[in-house]
Design an enzyme around this catalytic site. Structure first.
Site, mmCIF file in Angstrom:
data_model
loop_
_atom_site.group_PDB
_atom_site.id
_atom_site.type_symbol
_atom_site.label_atom_id
_atom_site.label_comp_id
_atom_site.label_asym_id
_atom_site.label_seq_id
_atom_site.Cartn_x
_atom_site.Cartn_y
_atom_site.Cartn_z
ATOM 1 N N HIS A 1 0.832 -1.218 0.000
ATOM 2 C CA HIS A 1 0.000 0.000 0.000
ATOM 3 C C HIS A 1 0.860 1.259 0.000
ATOM 4 O O HIS A 1 0.428 2.298 0.488
ATOM 5 C CB HIS A 1 -0.938 0.039 1.212
ATOM 6 C CG HIS A 1 -1.665 -1.246 1.455
ATOM 7 N ND1 HIS A 1 -2.869 -1.547 0.872
ATOM 8 C CD2 HIS A 1 -1.318 -2.338 2.189
ATOM 9 C CE1 HIS A 1 -3.252 -2.756 1.251
ATOM 10 N NE2 HIS A 1 -2.322 -3.262 2.040
ATOM 11 N N SER B 1 15.017 21.485 -15.978
ATOM 12 C CA SER B 1 13.828 22.270 -16.258
ATOM 13 C C SER B 1 14.261 23.576 -16.910
ATOM 14 O O SER B 1 15.325 24.094 -16.611
ATOM 15 C CB SER B 1 13.095 22.560 -14.946
ATOM 16 O OG SER B 1 12.285 23.711 -15.099
ATOM 17 N N LYS C 1 16.147 21.501 -10.814
ATOM 18 C CA LYS C 1 15.452 20.265 -11.176
ATOM 19 C C LYS C 1 16.297 19.256 -11.918
ATOM 20 O O LYS C 1 17.147 19.598 -12.738
ATOM 21 C CB LYS C 1 14.237 20.603 -12.049
ATOM 22 C CG LYS C 1 13.177 21.373 -11.298
ATOM 23 C CD LYS C 1 12.181 20.472 -10.643
ATOM 24 C CE LYS C 1 11.067 20.178 -11.630
ATOM 25 N NZ LYS C 1 10.084 19.281 -11.072
ATOM 26 N N GLU D 1 9.576 8.381 -16.875
ATOM 27 C CA GLU D 1 8.177 8.805 -17.026
ATOM 28 C C GLU D 1 7.643 8.433 -18.406
ATOM 29 O O GLU D 1 6.494 8.014 -18.562
ATOM 30 C CB GLU D 1 8.052 10.316 -16.825
ATOM 31 C CG GLU D 1 8.283 10.747 -15.388
ATOM 32 C CD GLU D 1 8.587 12.238 -15.278
ATOM 33 O OE1 GLU D 1 7.874 13.046 -15.898
ATOM 34 O OE2 GLU D 1 9.551 12.600 -14.582
#
Ligand code: ARG
Length: 456
Positions: free
Chosen positions: A156, A277, A283, A290
């Protein structure tokens, strides 16, 4: 342009109809399979006395020339040709004259395209399996290199029990092993030759389909010509296998995204597989992971496309089936690319053992081990479970972890607890004592690594 299939019809097709009808932009990539198939067909026709030996030689020499020129770039595929079959045949006839017009004897584009599909996808399966195998071996290497790293195992997405990091990533290696099995199994059914089914009903010529199937490396010819030209279940099956494989890649990619976030900081992906970024200088984004996750949607889409195309098609060939290639090639390309990025991305990631250990030490993930300790001392498990729950509550209320609870406090909960409790709940002890087969103990993990390395 006059069509090679213009038998009954005399009128020109509309330009947009040609655009809709054309598949050469997609099936052009099957040129080598198409040429190989035609060469075998010519050999069979000549062996059966349907064309002469000389015509066969002319056809084969012509085809070899086309293959060479297409491979070197000396010849470009004519994008106005309807499909690759038409293009190769037209080019052959251009080069060798009348003999070229005989290659399509006892054959139809319906069995020809089914043949090319199968040949192309058999090769794709081999490549996909090789890339997947490489990924498995890389995971096994990392597991070996990082064999002492402890991390929290989750259920979980809540910290559950301490595990070896190697154990976690090896789980994926076993999933990928099954993916290879599935693709190999699919290839067995793909390995049946449809050529010689002709349009749908077979042919009046005395062909030798067994000979032609063998020449092309198939196990056997199909036994029903209508089945041979009508089904694309092998395409659906591969798409289903690829969907599962991509789903595995996606779950792994999701973990990489999580683990490389500042919240976890379990790993750091190399600069080669991350981006910055354009506005936020701090970043380091895990775009590749992804995208592997994101590309899963299109692979599933390809599967649904194909299932939908086939649903409700009457036998035998229907032009709808031309849509098979765009879907399956897209899935093959996508999965191949993702496998090839995933492997070096994993190989180059930095594993932050200290961060993982710290996270493992913060979430009471040795609570099961405390309960097991009490059970070993004679308390029924349900009671141990309850008491441990109360101790965890006490810890939470007092800002403690199980390792810091004084012995006197422990003994208020149960006099079965002694100073050996600290050893029992030490994270390394917890991991080491999960000795059940397939558990997270170092022995079990070594056994897994050995199995995976030896299977290669
Ligand atoms: N380009 C077609 C395909 O990919 C080849 C078969 C065409 N057959 C036909 N009867 N029109 O399916």
């Amino acid at each position: 342009m006059a069509k090679m299939w213009a038998g009954r019809t005399a009128g020109e097709t509309a330009a947009l109809a040609d655009e809709l009808n054309s598949s050469i932009g997609v099936d052009g990539r099957m040129y080598a399979q198409d040429i190989k198939g035609s060469a075998a067909h010519a050999r069979m026709l000549s062996k059966q006395g349907i064309i002469s030996e000389e015509e066969k030689d002319q056809i084969i020499t012509g085809l070899e020339g086309i293959l060479k020129d297409l491979s070197s770039g000396a010849l470009a595929i004519d994008q106005t040709a309807e499909d690759i079959h038409m293009f190769v045949e037209a080019e052959l006839t251009k080069r060798i004259g009348d003999a070229g017009k005989k290659v399509h004897t006892a054959r139809s584009r319906n069995d020809q395209v089914a043949l090319d599909d199968r040949m192309y996808l058999k090769d794709s399966v081999d490549e996909l399996c090789a890339f997947t195998e490489k990924l498995i071996q890389t995971i096994a290497d990392i597991a070996e290199r990082e064999s002492s790293v402890i991390m929290p195992g989750y259920t979980h997405l809540q910290r559950a029990q301490p595990i070896l990091f190697s154990h976690q990533i090896l789980a994926y290696a076993f999933m990928f092993e099954r993916d290879i099995d599935r693709m190999k199994d699919c290839k067995k059914r793909m390995n049946v030759s449809p050529i010689g089914s002709c349009a749908l009903a077979g042919t009046t010529y005395d062909t030798d389909r067994d000979f032609e199937a063998e020449l092309l490396g198939f196990d056997k010819p199909c036994l029903n010509s209508i089945d041979g030209v009508s089904d694309r279940d092998f395409v659906v099956e591969l798409l289903a296998d690829l969907s599962i494989l991509q789903m595995h890649l996606s779950r792994f990619a999701e973990e990489l995204v999580l683990w490389s976030s500042w919240e976890f900081r379990f790993i750091e992906l190399s600069d080669a597989y991350t981006t910055g970024s354009s506005i936020m200088p701090q970043k380091k984004n895990s775009d590749m992971a992804e995208l592997i996750r994101g590309k899963t949607g299109r692979v599933y889409g390809d599967l649904i496309t194909m299932l939908t195309v086939l649903k409700g098609l009457p036998l035998a060939y229907n032009k709808d089936m031309q849509e098979d290639k765009e879907a399956v090639f897209d899935a093959v390309d996508t999965v191949k690319l993702c496998l090839q990025v995933m492997e070096p991305m994993l190989a180059g990631m930095k594993v932050h053992a200290d961060r993982m250990l710290r996270a493992a030490g913060e979430g009471f993930i040795n609570a099961t081990d405390l309960a097991d300790y009490l059970t070993r001392k004679g308390m029924p498990f349900r009671d141990s479970y309850k008491i441990t729950g109360s101790i965890v509550n006490y810890c939470i209320n007092n800002g403690l972890i199980l390792e810091n609870v004084p012995l006197e406090k422990y003994r208020e909960y149960s006099t079965l607890i002694d100073k050996d409790v600290y050893e029992a709940i030490d994270l390394m002890t917890c991991v080491k004592s999960r000795i059940s087969k397939g558990g997270t103990s170092p022995e079990s993990v070594s056994e897994q690594i050995k199995y995976l390395i030896e299977r290669a």
